[in-house]
Design an enzyme around this catalytic site. Sequence first.
Site, short mmCIF file in Angstrom:
data_model
loop_
_atom_site.label_atom_id
_atom_site.label_comp_id
_atom_site.label_asym_id
_atom_site.label_seq_id
_atom_site.Cartn_x
_atom_site.Cartn_y
_atom_site.Cartn_z
N ASP A 1 0.83 -1.21 0.00
CA ASP A 1 0.00 0.00 0.00
C ASP A 1 0.86 1.24 0.00
O ASP A 1 1.32 1.67 1.04
CB ASP A 1 -0.91 -0.06 1.23
CG ASP A 1 -1.96 1.02 1.26
OD1 ASP A 1 -2.08 1.75 0.28
OD2 ASP A 1 -2.66 1.13 2.28
N GLU B 1 -2.66 10.52 0.74
CA GLU B 1 -3.88 9.70 0.71
C GLU B 1 -4.22 9.12 2.08
O GLU B 1 -5.39 8.99 2.45
CB GLU B 1 -3.72 8.56 -0.30
CG GLU B 1 -5.03 7.79 -0.60
CD GLU B 1 -5.34 6.65 0.37
OE1 GLU B 1 -6.50 6.21 0.40
OE2 GLU B 1 -4.44 6.20 1.11
N GLU B 2 -3.19 8.78 2.83
CA GLU B 2 -3.43 8.10 4.10
C GLU B 2 -3.98 9.04 5.19
O GLU B 2 -4.47 8.58 6.21
CB GLU B 2 -2.14 7.42 4.61
CG GLU B 2 -1.61 6.33 3.68
CD GLU B 2 -2.46 5.06 3.68
OE1 GLU B 2 -3.48 5.01 4.40
OE2 GLU B 2 -2.12 4.12 2.95
ZN ZN Z 1 -3.57 2.91 -0.03
#
Ligand code: ZN
Length: 382
Positions: free
Chosen positions: A133, A167-168
Amino acid sequence: MKLFSVPALLLLANWVHASHPIGAQQALLDDDSSSTLSVLELHKALIEHESITGNEQSVTGWLISYLVNQNFTVEAHEVTPATSSQRARKNILAYVGPQRKTRTLVSSHIDTVPPFWPYERVGDEIWGRGSVDAKASVASQITAVQELLAAGKIGQGDVALLFVVGEEVGGDGMLKANDMGLKWDTVIFGEPTDLKLASGHKGIMGLEIKAKGKAGHSGYPELGKSANSMLISALHALQNVELPWSEKYGNTTLNIGRIEGGVAANVIAEDAYAKISIRIADGTPAVVEKVILDTLQKTGEEFDVTFSQGYGPVDIDSDIEGFEKIIVNYGTDIPNLKGDHKRYLYGAGSILVAHSDHEHLKVSDLETAVEGYKKLIEHSLK
Ligand SMILES: [Zn+2]
Ligand SMILES: *[C@@H]1O[C@H](CO)[C@@H](O)[C@H](O)[C@H]1NC(C)=O
Ligand SMILES: *[C@@H]1O[C@H](CO)[C@@H](O)[C@H](O)[C@H]1NC(C)=O
Protein backbone atom coordinates in the site's frame (compact mmCIF):
# COMPACT_ATOMS: atom_id res chain seq x y z
CA MET A 1 -7.04 24.24 2.87
CA LYS A 2 -6.26 26.85 0.28
CA LEU A 3 -6.33 25.68 -3.30
CA PHE A 4 -4.46 27.13 -6.25
CA SER A 5 -6.55 29.25 -8.54
CA VAL A 6 -6.64 27.87 -12.08
CA PRO A 7 -4.47 30.61 -13.63
CA ALA A 8 -1.75 30.03 -11.03
CA LEU A 9 -1.81 26.34 -11.76
CA LEU A 10 -1.60 26.78 -15.51
CA LEU A 11 1.30 29.11 -14.94
CA LEU A 12 3.07 26.39 -12.98
CA ALA A 13 2.36 23.83 -15.68
CA ASN A 14 3.65 26.15 -18.40
CA TRP A 15 6.72 26.93 -16.41
CA VAL A 16 7.47 23.23 -16.13
CA HIS A 17 6.96 22.69 -19.85
CA ALA A 18 8.78 25.73 -21.04
CA SER A 19 12.08 25.37 -19.27
CA HIS A 20 12.11 21.72 -18.19
CA PRO A 21 13.58 22.80 -14.84
CA ILE A 22 12.89 19.41 -13.32
CA GLY A 23 15.10 17.57 -15.76
CA ALA A 24 17.96 20.05 -15.58
CA GLN A 25 17.95 20.21 -11.81
CA GLN A 26 17.82 16.49 -11.26
CA ALA A 27 20.56 15.80 -13.75
CA LEU A 28 22.94 17.62 -11.40
CA LEU A 29 21.74 15.71 -8.33
CA ASP A 30 21.38 12.27 -9.77
CA ASP A 31 23.76 10.15 -11.71
CA ASP A 32 20.78 8.15 -12.90
CA SER A 33 21.13 6.94 -16.41
CA SER A 34 18.00 6.72 -18.48
CA SER A 35 17.91 2.93 -18.24
CA THR A 36 14.47 1.52 -17.58
CA LEU A 37 14.04 -0.30 -14.28
CA SER A 38 12.15 -3.59 -14.08
CA VAL A 39 8.99 -3.56 -12.01
CA LEU A 40 10.93 -5.24 -9.18
CA GLU A 41 13.74 -2.67 -9.25
CA LEU A 42 11.24 0.17 -9.42
CA HIS A 43 9.26 -1.24 -6.48
CA LYS A 44 12.47 -1.59 -4.46
CA ALA A 45 13.61 1.96 -5.17
CA LEU A 46 10.21 3.34 -4.17
CA ILE A 47 10.16 1.41 -0.87
CA GLU A 48 13.72 2.44 -0.03
CA HIS A 49 12.59 6.08 0.02
CA GLU A 50 10.62 6.45 3.25
CA SER A 51 7.46 8.43 2.50
CA ILE A 52 5.24 8.52 5.56
CA THR A 53 2.46 11.05 4.94
CA GLY A 54 3.92 14.55 5.26
CA ASN A 55 7.38 13.33 4.35
CA GLU A 56 6.92 12.35 0.71
CA GLN A 57 9.53 14.79 -0.66
CA SER A 58 12.39 12.37 -1.18
CA VAL A 59 10.33 9.73 -2.97
CA THR A 60 8.63 12.30 -5.19
CA GLY A 61 12.02 13.86 -5.98
CA TRP A 62 13.37 10.49 -6.99
CA LEU A 63 10.28 9.55 -8.98
CA ILE A 64 10.18 12.86 -10.85
CA SER A 65 13.79 12.34 -11.85
CA TYR A 66 13.10 8.77 -12.94
CA LEU A 67 10.06 9.69 -15.02
CA VAL A 68 11.88 12.62 -16.64
CA ASN A 69 14.76 10.30 -17.54
CA GLN A 70 12.21 7.91 -19.02
CA ASN A 71 11.16 10.74 -21.36
CA PHE A 72 7.81 11.46 -19.78
CA THR A 73 6.68 15.05 -19.61
CA VAL A 74 6.42 15.65 -15.88
CA GLU A 75 4.47 18.26 -13.96
CA ALA A 76 4.96 18.70 -10.24
CA HIS A 77 1.98 20.27 -8.48
CA GLU A 78 2.57 21.75 -5.08
CA VAL A 79 0.19 20.47 -2.41
CA THR A 80 1.74 22.12 0.64
CA PRO A 81 4.35 24.85 0.29
CA ALA A 82 7.90 24.68 1.57
CA THR A 83 8.53 25.90 5.09
CA SER A 84 11.81 26.77 6.80
CA SER A 85 12.19 23.13 7.85
CA GLN A 86 10.46 21.23 5.03
CA ARG A 87 10.48 21.12 1.28
CA ALA A 88 7.17 21.48 -0.58
CA ARG A 89 5.00 18.35 -0.93
CA LYS A 90 4.05 17.68 -4.53
CA ASN A 91 1.85 15.52 -6.71
CA ILE A 92 3.32 14.17 -9.94
CA LEU A 93 1.55 14.14 -13.30
CA ALA A 94 3.41 12.39 -16.13
CA TYR A 95 2.45 11.88 -19.77
CA VAL A 96 3.91 11.39 -23.22
CA GLY A 97 4.92 14.41 -25.29
CA PRO A 98 3.20 17.76 -24.95
CA GLN A 99 -0.37 16.45 -24.67
CA ARG A 100 -1.42 16.71 -21.03
CA LYS A 101 -5.05 15.97 -21.80
CA THR A 102 -5.42 12.20 -21.98
CA ARG A 103 -8.38 9.84 -22.24
CA THR A 104 -7.26 7.67 -19.33
CA LEU A 105 -5.63 8.53 -16.04
CA VAL A 106 -3.77 5.91 -14.00
CA SER A 107 -3.28 6.93 -10.40
CA SER A 108 -2.15 5.88 -6.96
CA HIS A 109 -0.65 7.41 -3.84
CA ILE A 110 2.99 7.73 -2.91
CA ASP A 111 2.62 8.24 0.85
CA THR A 112 2.49 5.44 3.42
CA VAL A 113 1.35 4.99 7.00
CA PRO A 114 3.99 4.94 9.78
CA PRO A 115 6.30 3.45 10.89
CA PHE A 116 8.91 2.82 8.22
CA TRP A 117 9.92 -0.80 7.60
CA PRO A 118 12.90 -1.35 5.30
CA TYR A 119 12.79 -3.29 2.05
CA GLU A 120 13.49 -6.96 2.47
CA ARG A 121 13.42 -9.77 -0.05
CA VAL A 122 12.54 -13.11 1.62
CA GLY A 123 12.41 -15.90 -0.93
CA ASP A 124 9.56 -15.12 -3.28
CA GLU A 125 8.18 -12.41 -0.97
CA ILE A 126 8.91 -8.70 -0.67
CA TRP A 127 8.50 -7.08 2.72
CA GLY A 128 8.61 -3.43 3.73
CA ARG A 129 6.41 -0.42 4.38
CA GLY A 130 4.51 0.46 1.26
CA SER A 131 5.40 -2.85 -0.40
CA VAL A 132 1.64 -3.36 -0.76
CA ASP A 133 0.00 0.00 0.00
CA ALA A 134 0.55 1.47 -2.45
CA LYS A 135 4.04 1.20 -3.95
CA ALA A 136 3.06 -2.12 -5.54
CA SER A 137 0.47 -0.14 -7.49
CA VAL A 138 2.80 2.76 -8.32
CA ALA A 139 5.53 0.45 -9.66
CA SER A 140 3.24 -1.83 -11.65
CA GLN A 141 1.29 1.10 -13.12
CA ILE A 142 4.47 2.77 -14.41
CA THR A 143 5.77 -0.49 -15.87
CA ALA A 144 2.40 -1.25 -17.48
CA VAL A 145 2.32 2.14 -19.20
CA GLN A 146 5.94 1.83 -20.34
CA GLU A 147 5.38 -1.66 -21.75
CA LEU A 148 2.29 -0.51 -23.67
CA LEU A 149 4.26 2.46 -25.03
CA ALA A 150 7.19 0.27 -26.03
CA ALA A 151 4.82 -2.12 -27.80
CA GLY A 152 3.26 0.79 -29.67
CA LYS A 153 -0.16 -0.01 -28.20
CA ILE A 154 -0.62 3.45 -26.72
CA GLY A 155 0.77 6.86 -27.57
CA GLN A 156 0.38 10.59 -26.97
CA GLY A 157 -2.99 11.61 -25.57
CA ASP A 158 -3.87 8.14 -24.31
CA VAL A 159 -2.65 7.82 -20.73
CA ALA A 160 -1.31 10.03 -17.97
CA LEU A 161 0.07 8.87 -14.63
CA LEU A 162 -0.83 10.74 -11.44
CA PHE A 163 0.89 10.02 -8.14
CA VAL A 164 -0.46 11.93 -5.18
CA VAL A 165 0.69 12.63 -1.66
CA GLY A 166 -1.46 12.55 1.45
CA GLU A 167 -3.88 9.70 0.71
CA GLU A 168 -3.43 8.10 4.10
CA VAL A 169 -4.37 11.30 5.95
CA GLY A 170 -7.30 13.22 4.51
CA GLY A 171 -6.40 13.07 0.81
CA ASP A 172 -4.97 16.57 0.42
CA GLY A 173 -3.01 15.44 -2.65
CA MET A 174 -5.99 14.12 -4.61
CA LEU A 175 -8.15 17.08 -3.58
CA LYS A 176 -5.47 19.33 -5.07
CA ALA A 177 -5.49 17.29 -8.29
CA ASN A 178 -8.96 18.68 -8.98
CA ASP A 179 -7.25 21.99 -9.78
CA MET A 180 -5.21 20.68 -12.71
CA GLY A 181 -7.98 21.65 -15.11
CA LEU A 182 -8.14 18.14 -16.59
CA LYS A 183 -10.89 15.59 -17.19
CA TRP A 184 -10.67 11.99 -18.26
CA ASP A 185 -13.01 9.34 -19.66
CA THR A 186 -11.56 6.75 -17.28
CA VAL A 187 -9.51 6.83 -14.10
CA ILE A 188 -7.80 3.65 -12.90
CA PHE A 189 -6.95 3.81 -9.19
CA GLY A 190 -4.30 1.60 -7.61
CA GLU A 191 -4.83 0.18 -4.13
CA PRO A 192 -4.38 -3.36 -2.81
CA THR A 193 -7.31 -5.44 -4.09
CA ASP A 194 -5.56 -8.82 -4.26
CA LEU A 195 -5.45 -8.47 -8.05
CA LYS A 196 -9.26 -8.34 -8.18
CA LEU A 197 -11.43 -5.63 -9.64
CA ALA A 198 -13.25 -3.79 -6.88
CA SER A 199 -16.93 -3.10 -7.50
CA GLY A 200 -17.24 -0.78 -4.56
CA HIS A 201 -15.95 0.28 -1.20
CA LYS A 202 -17.58 1.32 2.03
CA GLY A 203 -17.90 4.94 3.02
CA ILE A 204 -16.26 6.43 6.06
CA MET A 205 -16.79 9.06 8.69
CA GLY A 206 -15.11 9.92 11.94
CA LEU A 207 -16.25 11.45 15.17
CA GLU A 208 -14.94 12.54 18.52
CA ILE A 209 -17.06 12.51 21.65
CA LYS A 210 -16.04 14.64 24.60
CA ALA A 211 -17.54 14.30 28.05
CA LYS A 212 -17.23 17.06 30.64
CA GLY A 213 -17.67 16.05 34.30
CA LYS A 214 -16.75 17.60 37.63
CA ALA A 215 -13.56 16.67 39.44
CA GLY A 216 -13.48 15.67 43.08
CA HIS A 217 -12.14 13.21 45.64
CA SER A 218 -12.87 9.64 44.61
CA GLY A 219 -14.09 8.88 48.15
CA TYR A 220 -17.01 11.28 47.66
CA PRO A 221 -18.43 10.49 44.23
CA GLU A 222 -21.64 12.38 45.05
CA LEU A 223 -19.65 15.64 45.07
CA GLY A 224 -18.37 15.26 41.52
CA LYS A 225 -19.40 13.81 38.20
CA SER A 226 -17.25 11.32 36.35
CA ALA A 227 -16.63 12.11 32.70
CA ASN A 228 -15.32 8.55 32.34
CA SER A 229 -18.63 7.07 33.51
CA MET A 230 -20.53 9.34 31.13
CA LEU A 231 -18.31 8.28 28.25
CA ILE A 232 -18.57 4.57 29.09
CA SER A 233 -22.39 4.76 29.03
CA ALA A 234 -22.31 6.61 25.71
CA LEU A 235 -19.91 4.15 24.09
CA HIS A 236 -21.88 1.18 25.42
CA ALA A 237 -25.04 2.60 23.84
CA LEU A 238 -23.22 3.23 20.55
CA GLN A 239 -21.86 -0.31 20.40
CA ASN A 240 -25.38 -1.69 20.55
CA VAL A 241 -27.03 0.71 18.16
CA GLU A 242 -28.33 -0.46 14.81
CA LEU A 243 -26.62 1.32 11.94
CA PRO A 244 -27.58 1.27 8.24
CA TRP A 245 -26.67 -1.83 6.24
CA SER A 246 -27.03 -3.00 2.64
CA GLU A 247 -26.92 -6.24 0.69
CA LYS A 248 -23.90 -5.08 -1.25
CA TYR A 249 -21.73 -3.67 1.54
CA GLY A 250 -22.99 -5.54 4.63
CA ASN A 251 -23.08 -3.78 8.01
CA THR A 252 -21.96 -0.32 8.88
CA THR A 253 -19.27 -0.91 11.50
CA LEU A 254 -18.07 1.29 14.31
CA ASN A 255 -14.55 1.23 15.73
CA ILE A 256 -13.80 2.95 19.02
CA GLY A 257 -10.14 3.49 18.26
CA ARG A 258 -9.02 5.72 21.09
CA ILE A 259 -10.26 6.53 24.58
CA GLU A 260 -8.70 8.80 27.16
CA GLY A 261 -10.06 10.21 30.38
CA GLY A 262 -9.25 11.34 33.86
CA VAL A 263 -5.92 12.01 35.58
CA ALA A 264 -5.57 9.50 38.44
CA ALA A 265 -7.31 6.54 40.06
CA ASN A 266 -8.30 8.55 43.12
CA VAL A 267 -9.67 11.58 41.28
CA ILE A 268 -13.13 11.84 39.73
CA ALA A 269 -12.48 12.34 36.03
CA GLU A 270 -13.33 15.80 34.78
CA ASP A 271 -12.60 15.14 31.11
CA ALA A 272 -12.83 12.13 28.82
CA TYR A 273 -12.97 11.61 25.10
CA ALA A 274 -13.26 8.87 22.50
CA LYS A 275 -12.30 8.85 18.83
CA ILE A 276 -14.39 6.68 16.57
CA SER A 277 -14.22 5.68 12.95
CA ILE A 278 -17.29 4.37 11.15
CA ARG A 279 -17.33 2.37 7.89
CA ILE A 280 -20.59 3.17 6.19
CA ALA A 281 -22.45 0.42 4.31
CA ASP A 282 -25.52 2.37 3.27
CA GLY A 283 -26.81 5.91 2.99
CA THR A 284 -24.94 9.08 3.76
CA PRO A 285 -22.89 10.32 6.71
CA ALA A 286 -25.86 12.56 7.61
CA VAL A 287 -28.04 9.51 8.26
CA VAL A 288 -25.42 7.93 10.51
CA GLU A 289 -24.84 11.25 12.24
CA LYS A 290 -28.52 11.42 13.21
CA VAL A 291 -28.48 7.87 14.64
CA ILE A 292 -25.40 8.71 16.72
CA LEU A 293 -26.81 11.97 18.06
CA ASP A 294 -30.18 10.35 18.91
CA THR A 295 -28.40 7.53 20.74
CA LEU A 296 -26.27 9.96 22.75
CA GLN A 297 -29.29 12.04 23.60
CA LYS A 298 -31.04 8.97 25.05
CA THR A 299 -28.26 8.58 27.62
CA GLY A 300 -29.61 11.73 29.24
CA GLU A 301 -26.15 13.30 29.33
CA GLU A 302 -24.70 16.08 27.26
CA PHE A 303 -21.67 15.50 25.08
CA ASP A 304 -19.60 17.62 22.78
CA VAL A 305 -19.59 15.73 19.46
CA THR A 306 -17.50 16.62 16.42
CA PHE A 307 -17.94 14.81 13.12
CA SER A 308 -15.24 14.80 10.48
CA GLN A 309 -16.21 15.06 6.85
CA GLY A 310 -17.08 11.70 5.37
CA TYR A 311 -18.82 9.99 2.48
CA GLY A 312 -21.21 7.11 1.86
CA PRO A 313 -20.38 3.87 0.04
CA VAL A 314 -18.61 4.32 -3.30
CA ASP A 315 -19.74 2.24 -6.27
CA ILE A 316 -16.95 1.46 -8.72
CA ASP A 317 -17.11 0.22 -12.31
CA SER A 318 -16.16 -3.43 -12.68
CA ASP A 319 -17.60 -4.29 -16.10
CA ILE A 320 -14.49 -5.99 -17.45
CA GLU A 321 -14.21 -9.68 -18.23
CA GLY A 322 -11.37 -11.73 -16.87
CA PHE A 323 -11.10 -10.30 -13.36
CA GLU A 324 -12.47 -11.64 -10.10
CA LYS A 325 -14.58 -9.04 -8.31
CA ILE A 326 -14.25 -7.83 -4.73
CA ILE A 327 -15.88 -5.34 -2.37
CA VAL A 328 -13.49 -3.66 0.03
CA ASN A 329 -14.03 -2.00 3.41
CA TYR A 330 -11.36 0.67 3.23
CA GLY A 331 -11.48 4.23 1.99
CA THR A 332 -9.66 5.49 -1.09
CA ASP A 333 -8.98 8.71 -2.98
CA ILE A 334 -11.75 7.83 -5.47
CA PRO A 335 -14.38 10.19 -3.98
CA ASN A 336 -11.78 12.96 -3.72
CA LEU A 337 -11.34 13.21 -7.50
CA LYS A 338 -14.33 15.01 -8.94
CA GLY A 339 -15.71 14.27 -12.39
CA ASP A 340 -17.96 11.87 -14.25
CA HIS A 341 -15.17 9.55 -15.42
CA LYS A 342 -15.48 5.79 -15.30
CA ARG A 343 -13.47 4.51 -12.38
CA TYR A 344 -11.70 1.26 -11.68
CA LEU A 345 -9.86 0.09 -8.59
CA TYR A 346 -7.22 -2.61 -8.86
CA GLY A 347 -3.85 -3.51 -7.40
CA ALA A 348 -1.48 -6.14 -6.08
CA GLY A 349 -1.31 -7.25 -2.46
CA SER A 350 -3.76 -7.74 0.35
CA ILE A 351 -5.29 -4.97 2.43
CA LEU A 352 -5.18 -7.42 5.34
CA VAL A 353 -1.42 -6.96 5.66
CA ALA A 354 -1.25 -3.32 4.52
CA HIS A 355 -0.69 -0.89 7.43
CA SER A 356 0.74 -3.80 9.52
CA ASP A 357 4.26 -4.70 10.63
CA HIS A 358 4.13 -7.68 8.26
CA GLU A 359 3.21 -5.81 5.09
CA HIS A 360 4.46 -7.91 2.18
CA LEU A 361 3.48 -9.47 -1.11
CA LYS A 362 4.59 -12.13 -3.56
CA VAL A 363 6.97 -11.17 -6.34
CA SER A 364 4.69 -12.81 -8.90
CA ASP A 365 1.78 -10.58 -7.77
CA LEU A 366 3.73 -7.53 -8.93
CA GLU A 367 4.21 -9.09 -12.33
CA THR A 368 0.56 -10.09 -12.54
CA ALA A 369 -0.45 -6.53 -11.61
CA VAL A 370 1.52 -5.17 -14.59
CA GLU A 371 -0.53 -7.42 -16.88
CA GLY A 372 -3.74 -6.45 -15.06
CA TYR A 373 -3.10 -2.72 -15.50
CA LYS A 374 -2.23 -3.23 -19.17
CA LYS A 375 -5.55 -4.96 -19.66
CA LEU A 376 -7.46 -2.23 -17.84
CA ILE A 377 -5.71 0.55 -19.78
CA GLU A 378 -6.31 -1.13 -23.13
CA HIS A 379 -9.94 -1.74 -22.24
CA SER A 380 -10.38 1.92 -21.30
CA LEU A 381 -9.05 3.05 -24.68
CA LYS A 382 -11.17 0.72 -26.81
ZN1 ZN B 1 -3.57 2.91 -0.03
C1 LIG C 1 14.74 9.18 -24.14
O1 LIG C 1 15.01 9.96 -25.25
C2 LIG C 1 16.39 9.99 -25.58
C3 LIG C 1 16.59 11.01 -26.70
O2 LIG C 1 15.64 10.83 -27.70
C4 LIG C 1 16.86 8.61 -25.96
O3 LIG C 1 18.24 8.61 -26.25
C5 LIG C 1 16.60 7.68 -24.77
O4 LIG C 1 16.92 6.35 -25.12
C6 LIG C 1 15.16 7.73 -24.33
N1 LIG C 1 15.04 6.98 -23.12
C7 LIG C 1 14.03 6.13 -22.92
C8 LIG C 1 14.05 5.39 -21.63
O5 LIG C 1 13.16 5.92 -23.75
C1 LIG D 1 -24.51 -7.71 10.52
O1 LIG D 1 -25.02 -7.54 11.81
C2 LIG D 1 -25.96 -8.49 12.19
C3 LIG D 1 -26.56 -8.08 13.51
O2 LIG D 1 -25.58 -7.73 14.42
C4 LIG D 1 -25.28 -9.87 12.25
O3 LIG D 1 -26.20 -10.87 12.61
C5 LIG D 1 -24.71 -10.16 10.87
O4 LIG D 1 -23.99 -11.37 10.90
C6 LIG D 1 -23.82 -9.04 10.40
N1 LIG D 1 -23.45 -9.27 9.02
C7 LIG D 1 -22.20 -9.30 8.60
C8 LIG D 1 -21.99 -9.52 7.14
O5 LIG D 1 -21.26 -9.15 9.35
